[in-house]
Scaffold this active site. Structure first.
Site, PDB file in Angstrom:
ATOM      1  N   ASP A 100      27.675  -2.019  22.695  1.00  0.00           N
ATOM      2  CA  ASP A 100      28.545  -1.906  21.524  1.00  0.00           C
ATOM      3  C   ASP A 100      29.935  -2.482  21.779  1.00  0.00           C
ATOM      4  O   ASP A 100      30.532  -3.086  20.883  1.00  0.00           O
ATOM      5  CB  ASP A 100      28.713  -0.437  21.123  1.00  0.00           C
ATOM      6  CG  ASP A 100      27.380   0.183  20.746  1.00  0.00           C
ATOM      7  OD1 ASP A 100      26.451  -0.574  20.430  1.00  0.00           O
ATOM      8  OD2 ASP A 100      27.287   1.425  20.774  1.00  0.00           O
TER       9      ASP A 100
HETATM   10  N1  LIG Z   1      33.627   6.238  26.243  1.00  0.00           N
HETATM   11  C1  LIG Z   1      33.790   7.204  25.382  1.00  0.00           C
HETATM   12  O1  LIG Z   1      34.655   8.048  25.505  1.00  0.00           O
HETATM   13  C2  LIG Z   1      32.906   7.297  24.205  1.00  0.00           C
HETATM   14  C3  LIG Z   1      32.984   8.445  23.438  1.00  0.00           C
HETATM   15  C4  LIG Z   1      32.218   8.526  22.305  1.00  0.00           C
HETATM   16  C5  LIG Z   1      31.387   7.494  21.963  1.00  0.00           C
HETATM   17  N2  LIG Z   1      31.298   6.386  22.730  1.00  0.00           N
HETATM   18  C6  LIG Z   1      30.451   5.290  22.299  1.00  0.00           C
HETATM   19  O2  LIG Z   1      29.599   4.859  23.328  1.00  0.00           O
HETATM   20  C7  LIG Z   1      29.426   3.454  23.219  1.00  0.00           C
HETATM   21  C8  LIG Z   1      29.802   2.830  24.514  1.00  0.00           C
HETATM   22  O3  LIG Z   1      29.496   1.459  24.514  1.00  0.00           O
HETATM   23  P1  LIG Z   1      28.843   0.759  25.778  1.00  0.00           P
HETATM   24  O4  LIG Z   1      28.836  -0.684  25.460  1.00  0.00           O
HETATM   25  O5  LIG Z   1      29.500   1.208  27.019  1.00  0.00           O
HETATM   26  O6  LIG Z   1      27.382   1.349  25.874  1.00  0.00           O
HETATM   27  P2  LIG Z   1      26.193   1.259  24.781  1.00  0.00           P
HETATM   28  O7  LIG Z   1      26.610   0.485  23.614  1.00  0.00           O
HETATM   29  O8  LIG Z   1      25.742   2.657  24.599  1.00  0.00           O
HETATM   30  O9  LIG Z   1      25.132   0.383  25.493  1.00  0.00           O
HETATM   31  C9  LIG Z   1      24.649   0.731  26.771  1.00  0.00           C
HETATM   32  C10 LIG Z   1      23.598  -0.272  27.141  1.00  0.00           C
HETATM   33  O10 LIG Z   1      23.281  -0.093  28.512  1.00  0.00           O
HETATM   34  C11 LIG Z   1      21.907  -0.483  28.687  1.00  0.00           C
HETATM   35  N3  LIG Z   1      21.370   0.256  29.835  1.00  0.00           N
HETATM   36  C12 LIG Z   1      21.044   1.552  29.896  1.00  0.00           C
HETATM   37  N4  LIG Z   1      20.552   1.842  31.109  1.00  0.00           N
HETATM   38  C13 LIG Z   1      20.574   0.698  31.832  1.00  0.00           C
HETATM   39  C14 LIG Z   1      20.210   0.361  33.168  1.00  0.00           C
HETATM   40  N5  LIG Z   1      19.729   1.279  34.018  1.00  0.00           N
HETATM   41  N6  LIG Z   1      20.390  -0.912  33.585  1.00  0.00           N
HETATM   42  C15 LIG Z   1      20.898  -1.849  32.746  1.00  0.00           C
HETATM   43  N7  LIG Z   1      21.241  -1.575  31.468  1.00  0.00           N
HETATM   44  C16 LIG Z   1      21.087  -0.301  31.019  1.00  0.00           C
HETATM   45  C17 LIG Z   1      21.195  -0.132  27.404  1.00  0.00           C
HETATM   46  O11 LIG Z   1      20.302  -1.167  27.065  1.00  0.00           O
HETATM   47  P3  LIG Z   1      18.775  -1.091  27.591  1.00  0.00           P
HETATM   48  O12 LIG Z   1      18.256   0.209  27.118  1.00  0.00           O
HETATM   49  O13 LIG Z   1      18.153  -2.300  26.987  1.00  0.00           O
HETATM   50  O14 LIG Z   1      18.844  -1.205  29.084  1.00  0.00           O
HETATM   51  C18 LIG Z   1      22.326  -0.096  26.368  1.00  0.00           C
HETATM   52  O15 LIG Z   1      22.224  -1.156  25.430  1.00  0.00           O
HETATM   53  C19 LIG Z   1      30.270   2.967  22.082  1.00  0.00           C
HETATM   54  O16 LIG Z   1      29.500   2.869  20.916  1.00  0.00           O
HETATM   55  C20 LIG Z   1      31.280   4.087  21.945  1.00  0.00           C
HETATM   56  O17 LIG Z   1      31.812   4.213  20.636  1.00  0.00           O
HETATM   57  C21 LIG Z   1      32.037   6.282  23.868  1.00  0.00           C
END
Ligand SMILES: NC(=O)c1ccc[n+]([C@@H]2O[C@H](COP(=O)([O-])OP(=O)(O)OC[C@H]3O[C@@H](n4cnc5c(N)ncnc54)[C@H](OP(=O)(O)O)[C@@H]3O)[C@@H](O)[C@H]2O)c1
Ligand SMILES: NC(=O)c1ccc[n+]([C@@H]2O[C@H](COP(=O)([O-])OP(=O)(O)OC[C@H]3O[C@@H](n4cnc5c(N)ncnc54)[C@H](OP(=O)(O)O)[C@@H]3O)[C@@H](O)[C@H]2O)c1
Lengths: 454, 96, 96, 454
Positions: free
Chosen positions: A383
């Site tokens: 994301d």
């Molecule tokens: N940081 C905060 O405080 C917080 C708080 C609330 C909400 N959020 C939300 O969380 C999200 C964070 O974004 P993000 O880009 O960090 O993560 P993400 O959008 O949740 O994407 C994580 C990606 O990691 C991949 N993944 C999972 N396990 C893996 C592995 N073992 N090896 C390789 N890839 C792996 C997954 O794809 P596959 O399954 O294809 O591997 C997934 O597409 C945002 O939408 C944000 O709004 C964050």
């Protein structure tokens, strides 16, 4: 020790808390700040122990048991489980406020209204903090499903509970001898904590924990008003205010409002929703081929996300960084404020792997020069690098500031599949001309890259 | 007059808390959260006085509060320190 | 206990004052100086109570204090406002 | 009005002061901040008037006289005399604290030690603030010489006076009935204020005023402790702390320590001191010739200094700016933090002439792009553009950050003679290859330039 001296110690403790919090706000001084604040706590506790006529048996019992549990848990916990640990500790803090209020009530023969109101507040906020934090802990540690639990009329039910609590409060304060109203209110507040956190998705927990942290501060301040202890008021209000502000900062970083976080059940959608705008060919690449690209690169930006945490790939990332640097390339990390599942998640993990924090650049620092990088390596982020946030007006994340990874010369995406991330939406980045997918567990893929260098 | 003083203290501390935390970089959000969480364990100080009461119910409730507050305090500070111990700067640079 | 509350208030207000003023741009130093100077005319509130005393000496001294403090308050706020009224932004821009 | 309501109003007033101070810290909100703070003062005063049993005759007398004086002076004063006005008002604030303390003493039959100490402090600090501010007023308004008055053993004499005050305090507190010690202490504190400000040069007065402002806040806080008024404590401490911080910020901007400002008699040297490193030919230029250069320029930076204030040239500067802009050139102003004789001096003057404040750039913003300007017009500035601060290690201002006007393509210096500025040192800029001197009163010279454009 005379009360005057205890009072002076309390003032010193308050100053240490203030200075400690200030220091906690900058990476270079944060650790010192935590030590300063803990010294404040220590002298306040020691001074209090000198109050005349304490029952040391019980106190020591509480100290030993609580101290042991706290210390063991704090030592044993995995770095990746920090957020749920914080939630748990926070819950205990709330519970302590509940018991302090209750105990103070039992200690007072003919209570005044002001006293009753503050006692009531400390009990209720404490109780709500307790169950809310426990539930947050459960969701984060995946003991219970992290899915937001939403049902129609949720807000009405919650408002109803809150109203019932207020009614109990009025009835109790009118006739404090009858404590059934109080017990009912305690039960309701415990329920309220659960109902409050239920509809919130696991990934929004950090915001919730920060908010509950603020509550536990307010509960402590209320307890301070009840027992007339000014240090509780000062420390509690400091925490209360800083928790609210922190919550606010986090929401801003996600480009969402607090009420959206609390009530919207964000993250419910688990499959692709909107129409996929930009499809195209996905170009997979093997680690060996990727090696040749990296070998030739003179500047590389690493963009980690939640997947790095899942794969526990931080150490091998650092290895790769060193190899690249050895090879003459500049390597920096681009950290999105909400990458991962808690604020600062990536920073903590990379710090664990000994990556110096001045290599970690914030989004605003990196975006203007993204074009100058030969390769962007996206490790389990989705994301936070989704160009739909910039380009697709109908996207649920439209307007959220993202890292413009697609503007680098070549983009490597390390993930296991074409699955979507937390927000559950497609990512046009994967189909761009200059993107190569390195499918597989991030740790394995990186390991292969490292091997190729050796 | 006494209550009003306490309210003044409350108001000032709120404003101070807001000023102190505003503009903290997101890098530090998690340790900041757990560090301030540890401070909220200050209820320990209130619990201590109550645990020492003659009244048995009061002192038992107080002791329970001491126990929970101690978990919060000890656990909170230690966890924060563990996290922060890992924040390192590249050798040779100066603080920023 | 009462004095200690006052000391707490004093300490918190000092810290708050420091946080509030840190990092003000030099553009604003003079108006800031005169604006905070006007606030220090708060002695007026103390002077009022004393000026109303039955004791003649007390009330005369108090009234003198009222006079001087009023100069400070009225003059301070007005001068500051005059200065700040002249700080204008180029039309069309938004606040920074 | 019951005391509870008055107390609530006091809390509201304190909040308004805090918010007002916060708003005062940013140009866009500063005026609103001042209004907010004045509302806080108004409600506090009005609430106090409702206290039972006030003697309204005397109070109204004080109000009317004080209010009239304050209002008339505030309306009449020239914009250029703001600093001395602030000093004068500040002195009256200090005097008010002195009288409040004195009056509180007379009102108390059997005073406690804590009360006596705080009363003593409010009287002494108030007295010192009064005479110190008056002297600062005199120096700034040039009613008395702005020269620093330094003599050997100054610090010893001042320490002696301070010690004598402490002795008086101890004797007085031991026997409060005998008020001669108090009167002696008052006399000494008035003397101390004079002795403290005497050795400081007129141009350092802003720092002194800010410090005295801080003192008057502390005096108010001390009076608050004495009469147990919490609002006085809050407001007084806020001012006390902000004054100190402001003093500190100013010293930093001048690259000097506070003790250097207070004790060194900076500005005593009125003629050239060090050896002149870089001599050369001075190249005077007439306004008509300068016009041709300006006409061709596409970017111009104006660097004003104390001389602009002396010449009252701000309005004609603005005229020239508009003509240049009309002619297609970009015009900005470069403001050094200590240009002029008070912090923000140039900003206030240019604001008076309706120059929008977003055209006023700070030193750090302008220096990196100085080379890109076709012409730098220096209007009565000297020390703040002196390259010796960068180049000549033996110079007394070496290390002070300056505006690098010499790096512009062409430099116009508008001043009346080759005389040195406040720091009393030569300026190698005047002899540089690309510098042209436009001798004469700045207002006249600028007027000639404007005429040439018409
Ligand atoms: N940081 C905060 O405080 C917080 C708080 C609330 C909400 N959020 C939300 O969380 C999200 C964070 O974004 P993000 O880009 O960090 O993560 P993400 O959008 O949740 O994407 C994580 C990606 O990691 C991949 N993944 C999972 N396990 C893996 C592995 N073992 N090896 C390789 N890839 C792996 C997954 O794809 P596959 O399954 O294809 O591997 C997934 O597409 C945002 O939408 C944000 O709004 C964050
Ligand atoms: N701003 C503050 O808060 C503050 C506080 C303390 C100290 N200071 C000190 O004050 C100095 C300020 O530097 P500055 O560059 O602004 O001023 P400056 O160095 O004092 O120089 C002012 C120049 O203006 C010229 N001048 C005077 N009247 C003039 C007129 N009518 N027309 C044209 N020119 C005229 C003078 O030269 P002629 O006589 O040849 O005309 C003089 O060289 C610094 O040394 C600073 O440290 C400032």
């Amino acid at each position: 020790m005379s009360t005057e001296i205890i009072d002076l110690v309390y003032i010193a403790a308050a100053i240490l808390f203030i200075v400690g919090l200030k220091f906690l706000g900058s990476p270079a001084t944060a650790r010192k700040g935590n030590v300063i604040s803990s010294i404040g706590m220590a002298i306040a506790v020691i001074a209090t122990l000198f109050t005349k006529g304490l029952n040391f048996e019980l106190i020591i019992g509480g100290f030993v048991i609580g101290g042991l549990i706290g210390a063991v848990v704090a030592r044993k916990v995995e770095m990746t489980s920090m957020p749920e640990m914080v939630a748990l500790f926070n819950g205990f803090g709330g519970l302590a406020s509940l018991f302090v209020g209750w105990s103070a009530l039992k200690a007072t023969a003919s209570p005044e209204v002001f006293f009753l109101v503050t006692v009531f507040l400390s009990i209720l906020i404490g109780g709500l903090t307790f169950t809310g934090s426990l539930l947050a802990y459960g969701k984060l540690s995946e003991r219970i499903s992290g899915r937001p639990f939403v049902y129609a009329g949720q807000r009405i039910v919650n408002s109803g509970i809150l109203l019932a609590v207020v009614v109990c409060a009025v009835l109790f304060i009118q006739n404090p001898a009858d404590q059934n109203w109080l017990y009912l209110a305690v039960g309701l507040s415990l329920l309220l904590g659960v109902m409050f956190v239920l509809p919130i998705g696991g990934a929004d927990m950090p915001v919730v924990i920060s908010l509950l942290n603020s509550f536990s501060g307010i509960a402590a301040a209320a307890a301070g008003f009840a027992i007339g202890n000014i240090l509780l008021i000062v420390a509690g209000s400091l925490v209360g205010a800083s928790g609210i502000i922190l919550t606010n900062i986090m929401c801003k970083a996600m480009n969402r409002s607090l009420s959206n976080v609390l009530f919207s059940g964000f993250g419910t959608v688990s499959t692709s929703s909107g129409p996929v705008i930009e499809q195209g060919e996905v170009k997979p690449m093997s680690a060996d081929d990727a090696y040749y690209v990296l070998e030739a690169a003179s500047s590389v930006v690493v963009i980690p996300g939640y997947g790095m945490a899942v794969a526990q790939a931080q150490h091998v990332v650092k290895e790769l960084q060193e190899l690249l640097e050895h090879n003459g390339a500049e390597v920096v990390y681009a950290i999105h404020p909400v990458a991962g599942r808690m604020p600062g998640h990536m920073n903590v993990l990379l710090a664990e792997a000994d990556v110096p924090y001045d290599l970690l650049l914030e989004m605003d620092q990196i975006n203007p020069r993204m074009e100058t990088f030969d390769v962007a390596i996206i490790i389990g982020a989705n994301d936070v690098v989704n160009p739909a946030a910039r380009e697709v007006e109908s996207s649920p994340i439209y307007g959220m500031p993202v890292i413009n990874a697609d503007q680098a010369q070549t983009v490597f995406v390390l993930k296991r599949s074409m699955a979507s991330g937390f927000a559950g939406i497609d990512n046009p980045l994967f189909f761009k001309e200059n993107t190569r997918m390195l499918f597989g567990d991030a740790k394995e893929t990186l390991g292969n890259l490292v091997k190729a260098f050796d | 007059m006494d209550i009003i003083n306490l309210v003044f203290v409350f108001v000032l501390a709120i404003f101070l808390g807001v000023e102190l935390i505003n503009k903290v970089p997101s890098t530090l959000h998690t340790p900041l959260m757990s560090g301030s969480n540890a401070i909220s364990g200050i209820t320990l100080v209130g619990a201590l006085a109550l645990a020492g009461s003659d009244n048995e119910i009061v002192s038992i409730l107080g002791a329970v509060a001491v126990g929970f507050a101690t978990i919060n305090v000890i656990g909170g500070y230690m966890v924060t320190d563990r996290m922060l111990a890992m924040f390192k700067k590249k050798e040779g640079g100066d603080g920023k």
